[in-house]
Each structure stands twice: as structure tokens, then as C-alpha cells.
Motif scaffolding. Structure first.
Motif, PDB file in Angstrom:
ATOM      1  N   THR A 128       0.847  -1.183   0.000  1.00 14.07           N
ATOM      2  CA  THR A 128       0.000   0.000   0.000  1.00 14.07           C
ATOM      3  C   THR A 128       0.891   1.244   0.000  1.00 14.07           C
ATOM      4  N   ILE A 129       0.274   2.401  -0.265  1.00 19.89           N
ATOM      5  CA  ILE A 129       1.031   3.652  -0.227  1.00 19.89           C
ATOM      6  C   ILE A 129       1.619   3.864   1.162  1.00 19.89           C
ATOM      7  N   GLU A 130       0.844   3.525   2.191  1.00 25.99           N
ATOM      8  CA  GLU A 130       1.331   3.669   3.566  1.00 25.99           C
ATOM      9  C   GLU A 130       2.573   2.808   3.807  1.00 25.99           C
ATOM     10  N   GLU A 131       2.565   1.598   3.275  1.00 25.57           N
ATOM     11  CA  GLU A 131       3.703   0.704   3.459  1.00 25.57           C
ATOM     12  C   GLU A 131       4.917   1.147   2.657  1.00 25.57           C
ATOM     13  N   LEU A 132       4.697   1.810   1.523  1.00 23.03           N
ATOM     14  CA  LEU A 132       5.806   2.280   0.683  1.00 23.03           C
ATOM     15  C   LEU A 132       6.377   3.612   1.163  1.00 23.03           C
ATOM     16  N   GLU A 133       5.623   4.341   1.955  1.00 20.69           N
ATOM     17  CA  GLU A 133       6.021   5.685   2.354  1.00 20.69           C
ATOM     18  C   GLU A 133       7.411   5.767   2.993  1.00 20.69           C
ATOM     19  N   PRO A 134       7.777   4.869   3.925  1.00 20.38           N
ATOM     20  CA  PRO A 134       9.125   4.971   4.521  1.00 20.38           C
ATOM     21  C   PRO A 134      10.241   4.877   3.480  1.00 20.38           C
ATOM     22  N   SER A 135      10.011   4.161   2.382  1.00 17.25           N
ATOM     23  CA  SER A 135      11.025   4.059   1.336  1.00 17.25           C
ATOM     24  C   SER A 135      10.955   5.227   0.358  1.00 17.25           C
ATOM     25  N   LEU A 136       9.744   5.736   0.126  1.00 16.36           N
ATOM     26  CA  LEU A 136       9.572   6.808  -0.846  1.00 16.36           C
ATOM     27  C   LEU A 136       9.956   8.180  -0.290  1.00 16.36           C
ATOM     28  N   ALA A 137       9.749   8.398   1.003  1.00 19.14           N
ATOM     29  CA  ALA A 137      10.008   9.714   1.594  1.00 19.14           C
ATOM     30  C   ALA A 137      11.447  10.181   1.389  1.00 19.14           C
ATOM     31  N   PRO A 138      12.487   9.362   1.651  1.00 16.72           N
ATOM     32  CA  PRO A 138      13.864   9.823   1.417  1.00 16.72           C
ATOM     33  C   PRO A 138      14.140  10.145  -0.051  1.00 16.72           C
ATOM     34  N   ILE A 139      13.500   9.400  -0.964  1.00 11.16           N
ATOM     35  CA  ILE A 139      13.692   9.668  -2.395  1.00 11.16           C
ATOM     36  C   ILE A 139      13.082  11.011  -2.750  1.00 11.16           C
ATOM     37  N   ARG A 140      11.876  11.304  -2.225  1.00 11.55           N
ATOM     38  CA  ARG A 140      11.259  12.609  -2.484  1.00 11.55           C
ATOM     39  C   ARG A 140      12.123  13.744  -1.931  1.00 11.55           C
ATOM     40  N   ASP A 141      12.641  13.545  -0.713  1.00 12.46           N
ATOM     41  CA  ASP A 141      13.484  14.576  -0.106  1.00 12.46           C
ATOM     42  C   ASP A 141      14.742  14.811  -0.934  1.00 12.46           C
ATOM     43  N   ARG A 142      15.330  13.726  -1.447  1.00 12.59           N
ATOM     44  CA  ARG A 142      16.546  13.856  -2.260  1.00 12.59           C
ATOM     45  C   ARG A 142      16.249  14.582  -3.571  1.00 12.59           C
TER      46      ARG A 142
END
Length: 217
Positions: free
Chosen positions: A176-190
Motif C-alpha cells: 500500500t502507499i502507507e507501506e511504501l512511504e518509509p522508502s519513498l520519503a527519502p527519495i522525495r526529499d533527495r
């Protein structure tokens, strides 16, 4: 596997196929060594509390099975006690196939899925529906979802008869998006940092580069 599950699911024809395909001895050992109590243990109760959806199969008056998906916030399925789970049944497309089926035959089969960890819990149970009766209001208030847009029409109690955990084979991991968020957040920040860095570099280049002038000839 609880001892009650094979009593309900392993019919003579099922056992014949197990014997034909050389799995009967294995399942017979599991039947004999399984816990005698079919109450939901800590593992089962925790697993159910973390799910945001499940599948429920019922059988109608024509004899045809029907599978319905039910979803909500994590914990929308409540473990009332080790032998009972419940959820508020929300208004949907108003076909009421499952509700009609349950009035005909109260038996259900449930699948609770954890796709990322390739885990599946199967539950067999009998349903007790409360709608417009003395207990419905009390149960609806206790189990009603937090969102005001969700309209709970009834409460469905499921009295657990048996359960079994499936092996992870052939369960495709999904997230789910919630489950992917911890991995996606650092990529968005970068990406955001790189975009800001690029914008700053473009500004510096524009500042030191001579302006182009000229006329068309």
C-alpha cells in the motif's frame, strides 16, 4: 492448523485427493498434533488487528458461492473475544448479496491477507447479523468507523469455528502507499534537494554569463 479446521475442510473427497497426491500423511500428522482449542491466539488476534481488508465467502440459495472484499482503517475488524470477531458493515453498492446469503446460510470463510509478508490467515465461522434490533445500536456505537462519510448499516459478528495459516507460496507481495512511504520519503526529499541545488546553480550561471545581444541580419 487447529484440529477443528481439518474436521470441517478435509472431507472424504479432499482426503482422497491428498492421498492421490502424496500429502495425506503430512496433513494427518498436522491434524493429530494441532492445538485442540480453536480459540484465536495472540498471533491470530494481532494479525487481524493489523489488517485493513479481508475477503468473505458466502453461499446463496442457488448454491453458488460469492466472495466479497471488505476494507477500512487498520483494526476495523475487532476481536471481541478469542472466539468472536466483528465489524461494522458499511453501505456499499446496495446489492446486498452477502447479507441475503447469510440469511440463507450463516457459514462464512474469511481470508485475511498480509501481502508484503506473504502471509494468509483463513477463518471458518458462523455469522450473527445485528440490524435494527435491540443490540444493533450498542454494537454500532462500539464498532462504528471514525470517518463520518462511512455509513454503517449493520454489525456482523463472526463466531470462529476453525482457522488455519497458509504457506507463503504463490502469494505475490503487494504494498500500500502507507507501506511504501518509509522508502519513498527519502527519495522525495533527495529529489527536492537536487531540484533546489539545480535552481541555485542556474541562478549563478545566469548571473555570470554575458547577456546575448544582436540583431537579425
Amino acid at each position: 492448523m487447529s484440529r477443528r479446521f481439518p474436521e470441517l475442510a478435509f472431507t472424504p473427497l479432499v482426503k482422497a485427493h491428498q492421498k492421490q497426491h502424496n500429502s495425506r500423511a503430512q496433513y494427518q500428522r498436522m491434524e493429530e498434533s494441532g492445538p485442540p482449542d480453536d480459540s484465536l491466539g495472540v498471533s491470530e488476534r494481532t494479525f487481524i488487528a493489523l489488517r485493513d481488508s479481508f475477503y468473505m465467502a458466502s453461499v446463496g440459495e442457488t448454491g453458488w458461492p460469492y466472495v466479497q472484499h471488505r476494507g477500512g482503517e487498520k483494526g476495523f475488524v475487532h476481536v471481541i473475544d478469542p472466539k468472536t470477531i466483528a465489524f461494522a458493515d458499511l453501505r456499499g453498492n446496495k446489492q446486498y448479496i452477502s447479507v441475503g446469503n447469510l440469511e440463507h446460510d450463516a457459514r462464512v470463510a474469511l481470508f485475511f491477507m498480509d501481502y508484503p509478508n506473504q502471509t494468509r490467515l483463513k477463518i471458518l465461522g458462523r455469522v450473527e447479523v445485528h440490524e435494527n434490533d435491540a443490540r444493533a445500536l450498542e454494537l454500532l456505537q462500539a464498532l462504528r468507523p471514525a470517518s463520518p462519510k462511512d455509513v454503517a448499516e449493520r454489525v456482523i459478528l463472526i463466531h470462529v469455528e476453525a482457522f488455519d495459516w497458509n504457506c507463503p507460496q504463490h502469494i505475490t507481495p503487494r504494498y500500500t502507499i502507507e507501506e511504501l512511504e518509509p522508502s519513498l520519503a527519502p527519495i522525495r526529499d533527495r529529489i527536492k534537494a537536487l531540484e533546489a541545488e539545480n535552481a541555485a546553480l542556474r541562478g549563478k550561471l545566469d548571473a555570470i554569463s554575458p547577456r546575448r545581444t544582436g540583431t537579425a541580419g
